[in-house]
Design an enzyme around this catalytic site. Structure first.
Site, PDB file in Angstrom:
ATOM      1  CG  ASN A  26      -1.672   1.238   1.469  1.00  0.00           C
ATOM      2  OD1 ASN A  26      -1.796   2.065   0.562  1.00  0.00           O
ATOM      3  ND2 ASN A  26      -2.209   1.410   2.675  1.00  0.00           N
ATOM      4  CD1 TRP A  27       3.192   0.994  -3.158  1.00  0.00           C
ATOM      5  CD2 TRP A  27       3.493   2.478  -4.810  1.00  0.00           C
ATOM      6  NE1 TRP A  27       3.912   0.381  -4.131  1.00  0.00           N
ATOM      7  CE2 TRP A  27       4.110   1.258  -5.166  1.00  0.00           C
ATOM      8  CE3 TRP A  27       3.546   3.551  -5.701  1.00  0.00           C
ATOM      9  CZ2 TRP A  27       4.783   1.093  -6.374  1.00  0.00           C
ATOM     10  CZ3 TRP A  27       4.220   3.383  -6.908  1.00  0.00           C
ATOM     11  CH2 TRP A  27       4.829   2.168  -7.229  1.00  0.00           C
ATOM     12  CE  LYS A  28       0.033   3.374   4.761  1.00  0.00           C
ATOM     13  NZ  LYS A  28      -0.015   3.515   6.202  1.00  0.00           N
TER      14      LYS A  28
ATOM     15  N   GLY B  90       4.820   1.482   4.582  1.00  0.00           N
ATOM     16  CA  GLY B  90       6.136   2.101   4.411  1.00  0.00           C
ATOM     17  C   GLY B  90       7.172   1.224   3.722  1.00  0.00           C
TER      18      GLY B  90
ATOM     19  CG  HIS C 115      -5.780   1.953   5.047  1.00  0.00           C
ATOM     20  ND1 HIS C 115      -5.388   2.953   5.899  1.00  0.00           N
ATOM     21  CD2 HIS C 115      -4.748   1.076   4.985  1.00  0.00           C
ATOM     22  CE1 HIS C 115      -4.154   2.681   6.323  1.00  0.00           C
ATOM     23  NE2 HIS C 115      -3.743   1.570   5.778  1.00  0.00           N
TER      24      HIS C 115
ATOM     25  CD  GLU D 253      -3.390  -2.433   7.400  1.00  0.00           C
ATOM     26  OE1 GLU D 253      -2.295  -2.699   6.907  1.00  0.00           O
ATOM     27  OE2 GLU D 253      -4.017  -1.392   7.153  1.00  0.00           O
TER      28      GLU D 253
ATOM     29  CB  SER E  76       5.255  -1.423  12.079  1.00  0.00           C
ATOM     30  OG  SER E  76       4.827  -0.086  12.312  1.00  0.00           O
TER      31      SER E  76
ATOM     32  CD  GLU F 284      -2.976   5.612   6.601  1.00  0.00           C
ATOM     33  OE1 GLU F 284      -2.943   5.658   5.359  1.00  0.00           O
ATOM     34  OE2 GLU F 284      -2.048   5.117   7.279  1.00  0.00           O
TER      35      GLU F 284
ATOM     36  N   GLY G 165       2.497   2.497  10.706  1.00  0.00           N
ATOM     37  CA  GLY G 165       3.436   3.597  10.520  1.00  0.00           C
ATOM     38  C   GLY G 165       4.126   4.046  11.795  1.00  0.00           C
TER      39      GLY G 165
END
Ligand code: PGA
Length: 252
Positions: free
Chosen positions: A9-11, A235, A94, A166, A213, A96, A172
């Site tokens: 997941n590149w965000k 990440g 997600h 998650e 992470s 976020e 992160g």
């Protein structure tokens, strides 16, 4: 019998030029690794370019979100058929999106039903916040998110769904969940909720990932857990060697 699954997941990272450069180099390493379903999820703007680079490889492409309607006056949104032009996968719900963009179990569920309609493989995210974790509400929150987000799905489609556990406090932060804890949540909370929705057999067939992470250093610990079938990587999915090492750790 569940094929391992690793998605990056590149965000909100990488311009088209940067995405091309990253995927060009990364795909050379990833295409050598068999026995694991591999998926890259760049931002919408890079899907066209990345899909061209992935053509003819066994590396899948996913979007990070979509709207549930097919088309119309929804400024700023991207529809399932638009995603489907380039992608086989889509990340839904997600944390976020839930935290910053008002997504709820209900909106995630509408998107999931739409993914089913438009034949996209959904990666549905669930996980408790730090506050919920510290007040021992993990079970309540994760069970609710799973059963509400996945309700009314056709049982025939259910095995296509990928669930990602998650914990928000691990995303992160560098504070990954222990592998034991993550496995226990999947085994004792997520799979029972899936069994209630779709029956025990289907609950055993659905892939459940861990995310938060994940690194090349800790990935193998998660993958050795009986109920964890792979990872959703943030990440570390932007680093070529790191992500390739994670995918390799998952391959059987
Ligand atoms: P992280 O993100 O690997 O950077 O913790 C995971 C995710 O948000 O999917």
């Amino acid at each position: 019998m569940r094929t391992p699954f690793v998605a990056g997941n590149w965000k909100m990272n990488k311009t088209v030029a940067e995405a091309r450069d990253l995927v060009f180099k990364m795909s050379m390493q990833l295409r050598e690794i068999a026995g694991v379903e591999k998926v890259l999820c760049p931002p919408f703007t890079s899907l066209v370019a990345v899909s061209a680079l992935l053509e003819g490889t066994d590396i899948g492409l996913g979007a990070q979100n979509m709207y549930w309607e097919e088309k119309g006056a929804f400024t700023g949104e991207v529809s399932p058929p638009m995603v489907k032009e380039f992608c086989r996968y889509v990340i839904l719900g997600h944390s976020e999106r839930r935290a910053y963009f008002g997504e709820t179990d209900q909106t995630v569920n509408r998107k999931l039903i739409s993914a089913q309609t438009f034949d996209l493989t959904p990666i549905v995210c669930v996980g408790e916040t730090l506050d919920e974790y510290e007040s021992s509400r993990t079970r309540e929150v994760v069970a609710r998110q799973t059963s509400q987000s996945l309700r009314d799905v056709d049982p025939a489609f259910a095995p296509r769904i990928v669930v990602a556990y998650e914990p928000v406090w691990a995303i992160g932060t560098g504070k990954a969940s222990t592998a034991d804890n993550a496995n226990a949540v999947v085994k004792d909370i997520i799979r029972p909720a899936l069994a209630e929705l779709f029956g025990a057999e289907t609950a055993q067939a659905i892939r459940v990932l861990y995310g938060g992470s994940v690194t090349a250093a800790n990935a193998a610990e998660y993958f050795s857990q009986p109920d964890i079938d792979g990872a959703l990587v943030g990440g570390a999915s932007l680093k070529i060697d790191e992500f390739a090492a994670i995918v390799k750790a998952a391959s059987k």
